[in-house]
Motif scaffolding. Structure first.
Motif, short mmCIF file in Angstrom:
data_model
loop_
_atom_site.label_atom_id
_atom_site.label_comp_id
_atom_site.label_asym_id
_atom_site.label_seq_id
_atom_site.Cartn_x
_atom_site.Cartn_y
_atom_site.Cartn_z
N THR A 182 23.77 -3.08 -15.94
CA THR A 182 22.93 -3.78 -14.97
C THR A 182 22.02 -4.78 -15.67
O THR A 182 21.86 -5.93 -15.22
CB THR A 182 22.10 -2.78 -14.17
N GLU A 183 21.42 -4.37 -16.77
CA GLU A 183 20.53 -5.26 -17.51
C GLU A 183 21.29 -6.46 -18.06
O GLU A 183 20.75 -7.58 -18.10
CB GLU A 183 19.84 -4.49 -18.63
N GLU A 186 21.80 -9.00 -15.34
CA GLU A 186 20.55 -9.73 -15.09
C GLU A 186 20.28 -10.74 -16.20
O GLU A 186 19.81 -11.86 -15.93
CB GLU A 186 19.39 -8.74 -14.97
N SER A 187 20.57 -10.36 -17.44
CA SER A 187 20.34 -11.27 -18.56
C SER A 187 21.29 -12.46 -18.50
O SER A 187 20.92 -13.58 -18.88
CB SER A 187 20.51 -10.52 -19.88
N ARG A 189 22.42 -13.82 -15.76
CA ARG A 189 21.88 -14.73 -14.75
C ARG A 189 20.66 -15.48 -15.28
O ARG A 189 20.44 -16.64 -14.93
CB ARG A 189 21.52 -13.95 -13.48
N ARG A 190 19.89 -14.81 -16.10
CA ARG A 190 18.64 -15.40 -16.58
C ARG A 190 18.86 -16.37 -17.74
O ARG A 190 18.25 -17.46 -17.77
CB ARG A 190 17.70 -14.28 -17.01
#
Length: 220
Positions: A182-183, A186-187, A189-190
């Motif tokens: 999950t992290e 998110e990374s 996308r970031r």
């Protein structure tokens, strides 16, 4: 807890030890957000279950006492040392605090806390600068903080295995593994391509022996 069973019923000692290791983990891990606090909470539940049996009530020994006594009749399974199950069953049959499993547990626990200590300042600085953390231990593995928790929990299991912690261990490993995925999403996308390149160069949990530049595509 019956006072006729030495070494148990020490609930104050159980609370003190659990609080000490949870605080120790917090001081090395230093949660930065709600997810970090939940991760620490899962680890804390494992620690509480461990010390509740180590000094409070030996539930595992009581449940397994019949089978253990038939297989290892020479062991006093109501003694406190008997809680070192692996030492009593497979160790050197001496003082369990100096046996192979106990020594290995200390190495793993110390290693785990070292990994947490090495990871936090790198991650903290990267988050302050809004970039991918990839220095220090992050140059070898993408999720050193989870690896640190794995090592500590494995070390405690070797030292004092209990039915609750044995049941919790694979669940926590699975949860942390899913959280790492999950992290990473998110990374991605970031940070976009910067994190995508990082994923191709650095493995998720198990460091490779060769230099990252020689391992493009290795992203376990």
């Amino acid at each position: 807890m019956s006072p006729t069973i030495p070494g148990y019923g020490l609930w104050g000692l159980a609370i003190i030890n659990a609080a000490f290791f949870i605080f120790f983990a917090w001081s090395f891990y230093k949660p930065l957000n709600g997810r970090d606090w939940r991760n620490l909470g899962l680890f804390s539940a494992f620690i509480v279950a461990l010390f509740a049996e180590m000094y409070g009530f030996p539930l595992t020994l009581f449940l397994l006492s019949g089978w253990l006594s038939s297989k290892f009749p020479e062991v006093n399974w109501l003694s406190h040392d008997a809680g070192h199950l692996f030492e009593m069953m497979f160790g050197w049959k001496v003082n369990p605090h100096f046996g192979p499993f106990h020594i290995a547990s200390f190495v793993l626990i110390a290693w785990g806390f070292w990994v947490l200590a090495e990871a936090w300042p790198v991650l903290y600085q990267a988050q302050r600068e809004d970039r991918v953390a990839r220095e220090g231990i992050y140059a070898r593995i993408r999720h050193p903080q989870y690896v640190g928790f794995f090592l500590i929990m494995t070390g405690f299991l070797l030292q004092w295995p209990t039915l609750p912690t044995l049941a919790m261990y694979p669940i926590l490993v699975w949860v942390y593994a899913r959280l790492s995925i999950t992290e990473e999403r998110e990374s991605l996308r970031r940070f976009g391509d910067a994190y995508a390149r990082y994923m191709t160069e650095v493995p998720r949990f198990v460091p490779h022996r060769r230099r990252p530049a020689d391992n493009a595509g290795a992203a376990l």
